[in-house]
Design an enzyme around this catalytic site. Structure first.
Site, PDB file in Angstrom:
ATOM      1  N   GLY A 209      -1.764  -7.035  12.775  1.00  0.00           N
ATOM      2  CA  GLY A 209      -2.520  -5.771  12.895  1.00  0.00           C
ATOM      3  C   GLY A 209      -2.072  -4.970  14.101  1.00  0.00           C
ATOM      4  O   GLY A 209      -0.924  -4.524  14.160  1.00  0.00           O
TER       5      GLY A 209
ATOM      6  N   LYS B  88       2.862 -13.529   6.688  1.00  0.00           N
ATOM      7  CA  LYS B  88       3.117 -13.095   8.068  1.00  0.00           C
ATOM      8  C   LYS B  88       4.104 -14.045   8.782  1.00  0.00           C
ATOM      9  O   LYS B  88       5.003 -13.586   9.492  1.00  0.00           O
ATOM     10  CB  LYS B  88       1.802 -13.003   8.828  1.00  0.00           C
ATOM     11  CG  LYS B  88       0.931 -11.850   8.312  1.00  0.00           C
ATOM     12  CD  LYS B  88      -0.485 -11.928   8.829  1.00  0.00           C
ATOM     13  CE  LYS B  88      -1.316 -10.762   8.302  1.00  0.00           C
ATOM     14  NZ  LYS B  88      -2.746 -10.915   8.589  1.00  0.00           N
TER      15      LYS B  88
HETATM   16  N1  LIG Z   1      -6.819  -3.183   6.332  1.00  0.00           N
HETATM   17  C1  LIG Z   1      -6.226  -3.746   7.372  1.00  0.00           C
HETATM   18  O1  LIG Z   1      -6.866  -4.095   8.357  1.00  0.00           O
HETATM   19  C2  LIG Z   1      -4.735  -3.958   7.361  1.00  0.00           C
HETATM   20  C3  LIG Z   1      -4.111  -4.490   8.512  1.00  0.00           C
HETATM   21  C4  LIG Z   1      -2.714  -4.633   8.537  1.00  0.00           C
HETATM   22  C5  LIG Z   1      -1.982  -4.299   7.413  1.00  0.00           C
HETATM   23  N2  LIG Z   1      -2.627  -3.828   6.290  1.00  0.00           N
HETATM   24  C6  LIG Z   1      -1.800  -3.448   5.137  1.00  0.00           C
HETATM   25  O2  LIG Z   1      -1.863  -2.040   4.978  1.00  0.00           O
HETATM   26  C7  LIG Z   1      -1.755  -1.702   3.596  1.00  0.00           C
HETATM   27  C8  LIG Z   1      -2.971  -0.844   3.195  1.00  0.00           C
HETATM   28  O3  LIG Z   1      -4.141  -1.602   3.398  1.00  0.00           O
HETATM   29  P1  LIG Z   1      -5.593  -0.919   3.349  1.00  0.00           P
HETATM   30  O4  LIG Z   1      -6.541  -1.945   3.867  1.00  0.00           O
HETATM   31  O5  LIG Z   1      -5.573   0.417   3.978  1.00  0.00           O
HETATM   32  O6  LIG Z   1      -5.786  -0.806   1.760  1.00  0.00           O
HETATM   33  P2  LIG Z   1      -6.885   0.058   0.999  1.00  0.00           P
HETATM   34  O7  LIG Z   1      -8.040   0.368   1.867  1.00  0.00           O
HETATM   35  O8  LIG Z   1      -7.132  -0.630  -0.301  1.00  0.00           O
HETATM   36  O9  LIG Z   1      -6.120   1.449   0.705  1.00  0.00           O
HETATM   37  C9  LIG Z   1      -5.072   1.586  -0.220  1.00  0.00           C
HETATM   38  C10 LIG Z   1      -4.982   3.037  -0.587  1.00  0.00           C
HETATM   39  O10 LIG Z   1      -3.842   3.248  -1.416  1.00  0.00           O
HETATM   40  C11 LIG Z   1      -4.240   3.991  -2.563  1.00  0.00           C
HETATM   41  N3  LIG Z   1      -3.339   3.659  -3.666  1.00  0.00           N
HETATM   42  C12 LIG Z   1      -3.183   2.468  -4.297  1.00  0.00           C
HETATM   43  N4  LIG Z   1      -2.215   2.558  -5.227  1.00  0.00           N
HETATM   44  C13 LIG Z   1      -1.758   3.822  -5.181  1.00  0.00           C
HETATM   45  C14 LIG Z   1      -0.757   4.536  -5.889  1.00  0.00           C
HETATM   46  N5  LIG Z   1      -0.039   3.948  -6.852  1.00  0.00           N
HETATM   47  N6  LIG Z   1      -0.543   5.838  -5.573  1.00  0.00           N
HETATM   48  C15 LIG Z   1      -1.254   6.430  -4.622  1.00  0.00           C
HETATM   49  N7  LIG Z   1      -2.209   5.818  -3.899  1.00  0.00           N
HETATM   50  C16 LIG Z   1      -2.459   4.528  -4.187  1.00  0.00           C
HETATM   51  C17 LIG Z   1      -5.666   3.547  -2.802  1.00  0.00           C
HETATM   52  O11 LIG Z   1      -6.336   4.435  -3.643  1.00  0.00           O
HETATM   53  P3  LIG Z   1      -7.756   3.962  -4.318  1.00  0.00           P
HETATM   54  O12 LIG Z   1      -8.771   4.149  -3.249  1.00  0.00           O
HETATM   55  O13 LIG Z   1      -7.940   4.891  -5.460  1.00  0.00           O
HETATM   56  O14 LIG Z   1      -7.604   2.539  -4.757  1.00  0.00           O
HETATM   57  C18 LIG Z   1      -6.188   3.557  -1.364  1.00  0.00           C
HETATM   58  O15 LIG Z   1      -6.462   4.846  -0.910  1.00  0.00           O
HETATM   59  C19 LIG Z   1      -1.651  -3.039   2.841  1.00  0.00           C
HETATM   60  O16 LIG Z   1      -0.290  -3.350   2.638  1.00  0.00           O
HETATM   61  C20 LIG Z   1      -2.263  -4.036   3.817  1.00  0.00           C
HETATM   62  O17 LIG Z   1      -1.788  -5.349   3.635  1.00  0.00           O
HETATM   63  C21 LIG Z   1      -3.973  -3.638   6.250  1.00  0.00           C
END
Ligand SMILES: NC(=O)c1ccc[n+]([C@@H]2O[C@H](COP(=O)([O-])OP(=O)(O)OC[C@H]3O[C@@H](n4cnc5c(N)ncnc54)[C@H](OP(=O)(O)O)[C@@H]3O)[C@@H](O)[C@H]2O)c1
Length: 429
Positions: A132, A203
């Site tokens: 993160g 990771k």
């Molecule tokens: N959350 C964390 O703390 C964290 C930390 C480090 C890394 N990450 C990484 O960061 C990335 C995002 O995580 P997140 O937690 O932000 O996920 P998230 O909250 O589920 O957000 C994903 C976003 O992408 C959109 N999306 C999905 N498929 C799509 C497509 N084909 N075209 C356009 N938009 C699309 C989703 O739309 P909808 O809302 O309509 O589904 C949503 O807005 C992941 O790879 C995760 O492993 C996350």
């Protein structure tokens, strides 16, 4: 020159990035001379774009960003390995630099993505994919570059670290700790990736690849989660002067590289033993620097967006200066992976057995038959009035012998297998 950004995915991390850009845009220019513009935003629905006042640059089709000749950097924040992979490959093929937070993608398709980036003379940056908000990839690729890294140990999953902390400190059951983590927003409704260790495995695959200059993929990481851990194991560990952590481990050994994720007993004196709750930490040992530890919040909008934006600003700085990518793929060696069966360590094994004479002696015989030397054996607690825990701690033993012991002990009369799978925790010195 203004560097133009196209951001795809406005969920937790994407929204966090938009917040940072809106809050600090002028500071980037004033302090560092980096001028960026969020030129286009894409997601499946426009809610977050509207909430952030960027609906005028919103699109539902990421191809609009890839085909936009003005966009310099594509920020992939949708997650997963299907649409995200297509997006990243298409963006690189179109000559755009890419920043991603996607651990699953980099741990499974990292080589393919980095080869294309190299071919296209584009940058691919992925700091947020591990730890993160904790800077770890950049320090390993820059500040620690003069070292031969020999060990990387990480507490890289906040959900399981939170659960293990609650179970150890408050004698909470696994189920209650999971429910609490879900209620607090620290665990997903489907917690599989966290509790079964797959998130941590992705990771450590990424970190091992960088640390040992040798590609390790997610499917090569031997992975066990925390489902079998009970408060009694954490209490036993404490009595022995240890704590239990879901540890992501990467060691350079004489035979190759040893990469695995499993619950691990760590001495309470180890720097990682103090890392509790949702915090993450990565402990790196290099031949010149010695021991180092990187600590912080491993998830959440702010921490993850901090890491993403750090990458974005660094790439933007290069674009402005007109420099070609400085650090591409560093996996130039092809070290063999050491199979898990040849691991040698100490083991904590808890069997559930019937509380009657002869069972302990029979189990002890099995250890002797397989040449596994026992350090201690203790009968602990009562499960249901008729069963008890039999806890073995071994001296150094080989994984393949331990597996044989467990298989044979489970066949013994009086040993409750089935619903009572033995719990195995490897003991780290
Ligand atoms: N959350 C964390 O703390 C964290 C930390 C480090 C890394 N990450 C990484 O960061 C990335 C995002 O995580 P997140 O937690 O932000 O996920 P998230 O909250 O589920 O957000 C994903 C976003 O992408 C959109 N999306 C999905 N498929 C799509 C497509 N084909 N075209 C356009 N938009 C699309 C989703 O739309 P909808 O809302 O309509 O589904 C949503 O807005 C992941 O790879 C995760 O492993 C996350």
């Amino acid at each position: 020159m203004t560097v133009k950004l196209g951001l795809v995915g406005t969920g937790t991390v994407g929204s966090g990035c938009i917040d940072i850009i809106q809050k600090h845009h002028d500071d980037f220019k004033r302090h560092y001379g980096i001028e960026i513009e969020l030129a286009q935003v894409c997601s499946r629905n426009p809610e977050q774009a509207i909430a952030h006042g960027v609906e005028d640059i919103f699109t539902q089709d990421y191809h609009d960003i890839i085909q936009n000749p003005d966009i310099d950097i594509v920020i992939e924040l949708i997650g997963g390995t299907t649409a995200a992979k297509t997006l990243v490959m298409e963006a690189l093929a179109a000559g755009k630099h890419v920043v991603t937070a996607n651990k699953a993608l980099m741990a499974t398709c990292g080589q393919e993505i980095m080869d294309l980036a190299d071919e296209q003379e584009c940058e691919i940056a992925f700091e947020a994919s591990v730890g993160g908000g904790i800077p770890i990839i950049d320090p390993m690729k820059h500040s620690l570059i003069s070292n031969q890294v020999n060990t990387v140990l990480g507490i890289v999953n906040g959900t399981t670290n939170y659960m293990l902390t609650r179970m150890a400190e408050d004698n909470m059951s696994y189920d209650d700790a999971l429910k609490e983590a879900q209620a607090q927003g620290f665990a997903e409704a489907d917690p599989t990736a966290d509790v079964d260790g797959f998130d941590a495995a992705a990771k450590i695959a990424i970190l091992a690849s960088i640390a040992f200059n040798s590609r390790v993929t997610l499917d090569q990481v031997s992975t066990e989660g925390i489902r079998g851990i009970m408060p009694t194991d954490l209490l036993a560990a404490k009595e022995m002067g240890y704590c239990v952590k879901l540890l992501a481990i990467a060691n350079r050994t004489a035979k190759g590289i040893d990469v695995r994720v499993h619950p691990t007993m760590l001495p309470l004196t180890h720097p990682l033993a103090t890392v509790n709750g949702v915090f993450n930490a990565i402990y790196v040992v290099g031949d010149a620097v010695g021991e180092t530890m990187f600590f912080g919040e491993g998830a959440g909008a702010g921490p993850a967006a901090s890491a993403v934006m750090g990458d974005v600003l660094e790439v933007a700085r290069h674009v402005q200066a007109g420099v070609k990518p400085l650090v591409g793929c560093t996996c130039t060696d092809h070290l063999p992976l050491v199979p898990m069966e040849s691991l040698s360590t100490r083991y904590y094994i808890r069997f559930v057995v019937e509380d009657r004479s002869g069972v302990l002696a029979a189990t002890a015989d099995v250890f002797a038959q397989h040449g596994v030397s026992v350090y201690s054996v203790i009968q602990r607690g009562t499960q249901s009035g008729e069963s008890v825990d039999l806890v073995y701690v071994t001296h150094m033993a080989q994984e393949k012998n331990i597996r044989a012991v467990i298989a044979d002990v489970c066949k013994l009369d009086g040993v409750l297998a089935g619903n009572h799978e033995p719990t195995v925790i490897r003991v780290e010195r």
